[in-house]
Design a protein around this motif. Structure first.
Motif, PDB file in Angstrom:
ATOM      1  N   LEU A 115      43.659  51.172  60.954  1.00  0.00           N
ATOM      2  CA  LEU A 115      44.524  51.008  59.781  1.00  0.00           C
ATOM      3  C   LEU A 115      45.817  51.808  59.951  1.00  0.00           C
ATOM      4  O   LEU A 115      46.909  51.320  59.634  1.00  0.00           O
ATOM      5  N   ALA A 116      45.704  53.020  60.484  1.00  0.00           N
ATOM      6  CA  ALA A 116      46.898  53.833  60.726  1.00  0.00           C
ATOM      7  C   ALA A 116      47.813  53.168  61.745  1.00  0.00           C
ATOM      8  O   ALA A 116      49.042  53.196  61.605  1.00  0.00           O
ATOM      9  N   LYS A 117      47.230  52.561  62.770  1.00  0.00           N
ATOM     10  CA  LYS A 117      48.038  51.863  63.781  1.00  0.00           C
ATOM     11  C   LYS A 117      48.767  50.679  63.157  1.00  0.00           C
ATOM     12  O   LYS A 117      49.938  50.416  63.474  1.00  0.00           O
ATOM     13  N   LYS A 118      48.095  49.975  62.258  1.00  0.00           N
ATOM     14  CA  LYS A 118      48.735  48.853  61.571  1.00  0.00           C
ATOM     15  C   LYS A 118      49.939  49.334  60.759  1.00  0.00           C
ATOM     16  O   LYS A 118      51.007  48.723  60.771  1.00  0.00           O
ATOM     17  N   ILE A 119      49.788  50.473  60.065  1.00  0.00           N
ATOM     18  CA  ILE A 119      50.889  51.025  59.271  1.00  0.00           C
ATOM     19  C   ILE A 119      52.017  51.492  60.191  1.00  0.00           C
ATOM     20  O   ILE A 119      53.199  51.276  59.905  1.00  0.00           O
ATOM     21  N   LYS A 120      51.635  52.124  61.308  1.00  0.00           N
ATOM     22  CA  LYS A 120      52.655  52.609  62.237  1.00  0.00           C
ATOM     23  C   LYS A 120      53.445  51.454  62.835  1.00  0.00           C
ATOM     24  O   LYS A 120      54.665  51.535  63.022  1.00  0.00           O
ATOM     25  N   ASP A 121      52.778  50.359  63.132  1.00  0.00           N
ATOM     26  CA  ASP A 121      53.449  49.199  63.728  1.00  0.00           C
ATOM     27  C   ASP A 121      54.265  48.419  62.694  1.00  0.00           C
ATOM     28  O   ASP A 121      55.390  48.002  62.971  1.00  0.00           O
ATOM     29  N   GLY A 122      53.686  48.217  61.511  1.00  0.00           N
ATOM     30  CA  GLY A 122      54.338  47.364  60.512  1.00  0.00           C
ATOM     31  C   GLY A 122      55.058  48.109  59.408  1.00  0.00           C
ATOM     32  O   GLY A 122      55.799  47.507  58.629  1.00  0.00           O
ATOM     33  N   GLY A 123      54.827  49.417  59.312  1.00  0.00           N
ATOM     34  CA  GLY A 123      55.444  50.198  58.238  1.00  0.00           C
ATOM     35  C   GLY A 123      54.521  50.295  57.029  1.00  0.00           C
ATOM     36  O   GLY A 123      53.532  49.552  56.912  1.00  0.00           O
ATOM     37  N   VAL A 124      54.834  51.239  56.153  1.00  0.00           N
ATOM     38  CA  VAL A 124      54.022  51.379  54.942  1.00  0.00           C
ATOM     39  C   VAL A 124      54.132  50.112  54.103  1.00  0.00           C
ATOM     40  O   VAL A 124      55.133  49.404  54.156  1.00  0.00           O
ATOM     41  N   MET A 125      53.092  49.840  53.335  1.00  0.00           N
ATOM     42  CA  MET A 125      53.084  48.636  52.500  1.00  0.00           C
ATOM     43  C   MET A 125      52.198  48.872  51.287  1.00  0.00           C
ATOM     44  O   MET A 125      51.417  49.822  51.243  1.00  0.00           O
ATOM     45  N   LYS A 126      52.349  48.011  50.303  1.00  0.00           N
ATOM     46  CA  LYS A 126      51.501  48.114  49.117  1.00  0.00           C
ATOM     47  C   LYS A 126      50.078  47.674  49.461  1.00  0.00           C
ATOM     48  O   LYS A 126      49.862  46.860  50.359  1.00  0.00           O
ATOM     49  N   ALA A 127      49.105  48.253  48.746  1.00  0.00           N
ATOM     50  CA  ALA A 127      47.702  47.917  48.983  1.00  0.00           C
ATOM     51  C   ALA A 127      46.916  48.061  47.690  1.00  0.00           C
ATOM     52  O   ALA A 127      47.351  48.737  46.748  1.00  0.00           O
ATOM     53  N   VAL A 128      45.750  47.426  47.660  1.00  0.00           N
ATOM     54  CA  VAL A 128      44.844  47.487  46.515  1.00  0.00           C
ATOM     55  C   VAL A 128      43.452  47.857  47.016  1.00  0.00           C
ATOM     56  O   VAL A 128      42.985  47.304  48.023  1.00  0.00           O
ATOM     57  N   ILE A 129      42.815  48.799  46.322  1.00  0.00           N
ATOM     58  CA  ILE A 129      41.379  49.066  46.509  1.00  0.00           C
ATOM     59  C   ILE A 129      40.687  48.542  45.262  1.00  0.00           C
ATOM     60  O   ILE A 129      41.117  48.846  44.143  1.00  0.00           O
ATOM     61  N   SER A 130      39.621  47.779  45.423  1.00  0.00           N
ATOM     62  CA  SER A 130      38.949  47.250  44.236  1.00  0.00           C
ATOM     63  C   SER A 130      37.474  46.969  44.480  1.00  0.00           C
ATOM     64  O   SER A 130      37.084  46.476  45.544  1.00  0.00           O
ATOM     65  N   THR A 131      36.682  47.280  43.452  1.00  0.00           N
ATOM     66  CA  THR A 131      35.267  46.901  43.441  1.00  0.00           C
ATOM     67  C   THR A 131      35.041  45.709  42.518  1.00  0.00           C
ATOM     68  O   THR A 131      33.903  45.260  42.367  1.00  0.00           O
ATOM     69  N   GLU A 132      36.108  45.200  41.906  1.00  0.00           N
ATOM     70  CA  GLU A 132      35.953  44.166  40.880  1.00  0.00           C
ATOM     71  C   GLU A 132      36.794  42.914  41.107  1.00  0.00           C
ATOM     72  O   GLU A 132      36.507  41.864  40.521  1.00  0.00           O
ATOM     73  N   LEU A 133      37.833  42.982  41.947  1.00  0.00           N
ATOM     74  CA  LEU A 133      38.701  41.831  42.174  1.00  0.00           C
ATOM     75  C   LEU A 133      38.294  41.076  43.429  1.00  0.00           C
ATOM     76  O   LEU A 133      37.808  41.663  44.399  1.00  0.00           O
ATOM     77  N   GLU A 134      38.533  39.758  43.423  1.00  0.00           N
ATOM     78  CA  GLU A 134      38.405  38.960  44.637  1.00  0.00           C
ATOM     79  C   GLU A 134      39.693  39.136  45.443  1.00  0.00           C
ATOM     80  O   GLU A 134      40.707  39.620  44.938  1.00  0.00           O
ATOM     81  N   GLU A 135      39.640  38.727  46.708  1.00  0.00           N
ATOM     82  CA  GLU A 135      40.793  38.917  47.582  1.00  0.00           C
ATOM     83  C   GLU A 135      42.056  38.266  47.020  1.00  0.00           C
ATOM     84  O   GLU A 135      43.141  38.861  47.044  1.00  0.00           O
ATOM     85  N   GLU A 136      41.928  37.047  46.510  1.00  0.00           N
ATOM     86  CA  GLU A 136      43.095  36.320  45.986  1.00  0.00           C
ATOM     87  C   GLU A 136      43.682  37.042  44.772  1.00  0.00           C
ATOM     88  O   GLU A 136      44.903  37.108  44.598  1.00  0.00           O
ATOM     89  N   GLU A 137      42.813  37.602  43.936  1.00  0.00           N
ATOM     90  CA  GLU A 137      43.287  38.328  42.756  1.00  0.00           C
ATOM     91  C   GLU A 137      44.020  39.603  43.162  1.00  0.00           C
ATOM     92  O   GLU A 137      45.043  39.976  42.569  1.00  0.00           O
ATOM     93  N   ALA A 138      43.502  40.273  44.190  1.00  0.00           N
ATOM     94  CA  ALA A 138      44.143  41.497  44.662  1.00  0.00           C
ATOM     95  C   ALA A 138      45.523  41.197  45.244  1.00  0.00           C
ATOM     96  O   ALA A 138      46.489  41.935  44.999  1.00  0.00           O
ATOM     97  N   LEU A 139      45.639  40.115  46.002  1.00  0.00           N
ATOM     98  CA  LEU A 139      46.934  39.729  46.562  1.00  0.00           C
ATOM     99  C   LEU A 139      47.932  39.379  45.465  1.00  0.00           C
ATOM    100  O   LEU A 139      49.120  39.716  45.541  1.00  0.00           O
ATOM    101  N   LYS A 140      47.455  38.708  44.432  1.00  0.00           N
ATOM    102  CA  LYS A 140      48.322  38.366  43.299  1.00  0.00           C
ATOM    103  C   LYS A 140      48.836  39.646  42.628  1.00  0.00           C
ATOM    104  O   LYS A 140      50.024  39.744  42.281  1.00  0.00           O
ATOM    105  N   LEU A 141      47.952  40.629  42.473  1.00  0.00           N
ATOM    106  CA  LEU A 141      48.353  41.896  41.876  1.00  0.00           C
ATOM    107  C   LEU A 141      49.421  42.579  42.724  1.00  0.00           C
ATOM    108  O   LEU A 141      50.397  43.133  42.193  1.00  0.00           O
ATOM    109  N   LEU A 142      49.269  42.522  44.047  1.00  0.00           N
ATOM    110  CA  LEU A 142      50.229  43.165  44.943  1.00  0.00           C
ATOM    111  C   LEU A 142      51.623  42.561  44.822  1.00  0.00           C
ATOM    112  O   LEU A 142      52.632  43.244  45.036  1.00  0.00           O
ATOM    113  N   HIS A 143      51.704  41.295  44.497  1.00  0.00           N
ATOM    114  CA  HIS A 143      53.001  40.643  44.324  1.00  0.00           C
ATOM    115  C   HIS A 143      53.650  41.013  42.997  1.00  0.00           C
ATOM    116  O   HIS A 143      54.856  40.823  42.813  1.00  0.00           O
ATOM    117  N   GLU A 144      52.858  41.570  42.080  1.00  0.00           N
ATOM    118  CA  GLU A 144      53.367  41.884  40.740  1.00  0.00           C
ATOM    119  C   GLU A 144      53.783  43.347  40.583  1.00  0.00           C
ATOM    120  O   GLU A 144      54.671  43.663  39.801  1.00  0.00           O
TER     121      GLU A 144
END
Length: 359
Positions: A115-144
């Motif tokens: 994960l650190a290598k991904k951030i180092k290569d692509g730069g910092v980015m928004k992310a979501v941790i969730s025990t209640e959202l589906e993947e599509e819902e989490a991505l929608k939240l990230l766009h908002e």
């Protein structure tokens, strides 16, 4: 309980819930320290961020209140490879319990080095941790949700009232609290200062009328340009009192001088960052936590660059003799990290005792 970590680029990591269950969003960053996770988790500069610990085992020693850097954690979430449940010797609070008590959502079982290598290569980015959202819902939240650079975070972590620490007969020094770590105040008190901590939006006149021997512009979270009130206060203090800027305070001083700041690709976070002292021609290992830097090309005449980052050449220190002002991008108080740069507090004492006229 199953938990997911969803990144702005669409990447999805599955793991187990750690700390509070629910949903957390923020800017995903990594820190490379092998130890000092208690100080890291309680550093106010992590407000608005989800922190990835690259060291694979976190929690093998317990949490103790005397080693926290703030009253409560300000980070949005925590990502670890393995959370150790039983601190060595059975002393101190464990990681899961500490996060739950403070309402922090985490996730474990993640390949944090990948994960650190991904951030180092692509730069910092928004992310979501969730025990209640589906993947599509989490991505929608990230766009908002807003990016970290568009948020004003300092006012969420600054003191709400003026507080004083140290001996009654100590030299009075003021700290403009942009998210100050307790260790900064402790470092000043240990050197004989009577430290008064002021809210981040305190006007310069209030600080001048307090009649301190000097002012520390502290560390803190987020984009320095969003703390325009602190930039104005600092600009109004130039030439009136000796100033010492630390981390965000370093960037605020640069903005007050008319220079510019910019966002780094993935920032500097950890306790093993090499910095070169240009005056002494020596390299020190430092503790750092920042995602923005000072643009050296925009510094005004009379502003001397004193330290540079060995890895990328970014500005790590300034000295402005005209105003009796100096600043560093790293943390001289460490916590966690090496104590190589603690002498900078002693230099501040010398500067404060000499005053503007003898700088």
């Amino acid at each position: 309980m199953k938990s997911i970590l969803v990144l702005e680029d669409g990447s999805v990591f599955e793991g187990k819930a750690l700390g509070l269950t629910g949903t957390a969003w923020g800017e995903l960053v990594f820190t490379t320290g092998m130890t000092g996770y208690q100080e890291t988790i309680t550093d106010p500069s992590y407000a608005g961020q989800i922190v990835v610990m690259t060291y694979p085992l976190i929690g093998n020693y317990g949490f103790f209140e005397e080693f926290t850097e703030s009253e409560r954690p300000a980070l949005r979430g925590l990502v670890v490879r393995e959370a150790w449940g039983d601190p060595q010797g059975g002393s101190g609070e464990n990681l899961d319990g500490y996060l739950k008590r403070h309402g922090i959502i985490g996730i474990e079982g993640i390949d944090t080095r990948a994960l650190a290598k991904k951030i180092k290569d692509g730069g910092v980015m928004k992310a979501v941790i969730s025990t209640e959202l589906e993947e599509e819902e989490a991505l929608k939240l990230l766009h908002e949700v807003p990016a970290l650079e568009d948020q004003e975070l300092v006012k969420a972590v600054t003191t709400k009232e003026i507080k004083t620490y140290g001996r009654e007969d100590g030299m009075p020094v003021a700290v403009l609290d942009l998210g100050a770590k307790k260790s900064i105040v402790k470092s000043l008190v240990e050197r004989g200062f009577r430290v008064t901590v002021f809210p981040a939006d305190t006007p310069a006149k209030v600080l001048v009328d307090f009649e301190p021997v000097g002012v520390v512009i502290s560390n803190g979270p987020g984009n320095p340009k969003k703390a325009d009130y602190a930039v104005k206060t600092t600009r109004d203090l130039l030439g009136k009192l000796p100033l010492f800027g630390i981390c965000l305070g370093h960037q605020i001083i640069a903005l007050a001088l008319g220079a510019n700041t910019y966002k780094l690709k993935f920032g500097h976070r950890g306790c093993n960052h090499p910095v070169k002292d240009l005056r002494k021609d020596k390299v020190y290992i430092t503790s750092q936590n920042h995602g923005f830097a000072v643009d050296s090309e925009t510094l005004p005449e009379g502003a001397e660059v004193t330290f540079v980052n060995v890895n990328d050449g970014t500005v790590e220190g300034l000295w402005i003799p005209k105003y009796s002002v100096f600043s560093v991008q790293f943390h001289p108080e460490a916590s966690p990290g090496p104590l190589d740069m603690g002498h900078l507090f002693d230099e501040f004492i010398a500067l404060a005792k000499g005053g503007i006229e003898n700088a």
